[in-house]
Design a protein around this motif. Structure first.
Motif, mmCIF file in Angstrom:
data_model
loop_
_atom_site.group_PDB
_atom_site.id
_atom_site.type_symbol
_atom_site.label_atom_id
_atom_site.label_comp_id
_atom_site.label_asym_id
_atom_site.label_seq_id
_atom_site.Cartn_x
_atom_site.Cartn_y
_atom_site.Cartn_z
ATOM 1 N N SER A 1 -7.408 2.715 -2.560
ATOM 2 C CA SER A 1 -7.459 1.798 -1.490
ATOM 3 C C SER A 1 -8.753 1.081 -1.327
ATOM 4 O O SER A 1 -9.585 1.378 -1.844
ATOM 5 N N ASN B 1 3.892 2.121 0.003
ATOM 6 C CA ASN B 1 2.809 1.453 0.357
ATOM 7 C C ASN B 1 2.983 -0.069 0.447
ATOM 8 O O ASN B 1 2.003 -0.776 0.959
ATOM 9 N N ASP C 1 3.298 -1.939 -2.536
ATOM 10 C CA ASP C 1 2.952 -2.096 -3.886
ATOM 11 C C ASP C 1 4.159 -2.280 -4.704
ATOM 12 O O ASP C 1 5.155 -1.700 -4.696
ATOM 13 N N SER D 1 -2.029 -3.595 0.119
ATOM 14 C CA SER D 1 -0.728 -3.408 -0.156
ATOM 15 C C SER D 1 -0.301 -4.625 -1.021
ATOM 16 O O SER D 1 -1.338 -5.537 -1.194
#
Length: 265
Positions: free
Chosen positions: A244, A40, A42, A16
């Motif tokens: 991810s 998330n 970000d 993140s």
């Protein structure tokens, strides 16, 4: 910008706090993707072409701080550079690029005059394919220079595999986007940059909501044995996973997201 040789030392991509550019994020799937990354942890650059008001709504809906709005015409290479530069300046760099911006205008060959046909093919190629290629270059080179890896996730389509008789340029350009992603996956892996694509089937957004009522809606839902269409949030969840740290080994993949409505062999 100069490509370093040999490749820089790789560092794990953070889970993140990343700097994420989402093209075509004013509404629909782009909005859902931007919201997923923001939730998330970000920071997101919300790109828009002409729908500034909608993009501002997307920006206002994001959790967390540090998100930015970037406008520009991606069909123009200079416009793509402007968008990438603005996103990098606003976020302090780019760790993740989601190529979502696209056009999808009906143009079945038997009913479309040649002049209109040719113009629509040019438009689809410029936005769906060339803009994706140009943004990938601009973001990818930044990721290389940053030396910390990165992710590029392309929004493709089920139509690239099963055909789109009423939207042939859309299907063809999305097939090209899949192929582009696989080429970039090989060339960017030495720099710790993973590249993957998703190939959604029909999913519900405000743009297509009118098609989900009556007989047409029933026929669309019947394409899947689940008897429904996807939500944009389901597609966004897959995009978030492909970006991810855990998804590095999925680089080069084209992930079908169509509820078993079209099975490839």
């Amino acid at each position: 910008m100069t490509v370093p040789t040999p490749p820089p030392v790789r560092h794990p991509l953070a889970a993140s706090g990343r700097r994420v550019l989402v093209s075509g994020a004013s509404r629909g799937l782009g909005r859902a993707v931007a919201q997923a990354f923001a939730a998330n942890g970000d920071r997101v650059a919300v790109h828009f072409g002409s729908r500034r008001e909608d993009a501002e709504e997307t920006l206002a809906s994001l959790t967390g701080d540090g998100h930015v709005l970037v406008g520009g015409d991606l069909s123009d290479p200079a416009g793509a550079r402007q968008v990438a530069d603005a996103a990098a300046a606003g976020l302090g760099g780019i760790d993740v690029l989601v190529n979502n911006a696209a056009v999808n205008i009906k143009h079945p060959l038997p009913e479309t005059p040649y002049e209109e046909w040719a113009a629509l093919w040019q438009q689809h190629v410029s936005v769906n394919l060339l803009a994706t290629a140009n943004l990938s270059h601009l973001a990818g080179r930044r990721m290389i220079e940053q030396g910390t890896g990165g992710r590029i996730v392309n929004i493709g389509s089920r139509g690239a595999f099963r055909g789109e008789p009423d939207h042939p340029a859309y299907g063809a350009t999305k097939a090209a986007v899949h192929a582009l992603g696989q080429s970039l996956a090989v060339s960017l892996a030495p720099y710790g940059i993973g590249v993957a694509s998703v190939a959604p089937g029909f999913f519900d957004t405000e743009r297509v909501a009118h098609r989900l009522s009556g007989a047409e809606g029933a026929a669309i839902r019947a394409q899947s044995p689940f008897g429904r269409v996807a939500g944009a949030d389901e597609i966004a969840a897959a995009v978030l996973w492909l970006a991810s740290p855990q998804a590095e080994w999925s680089s080069g993949a084209v992930l079908d997201l169509n509820g078993a409505s079209h099975l490839r062999t």
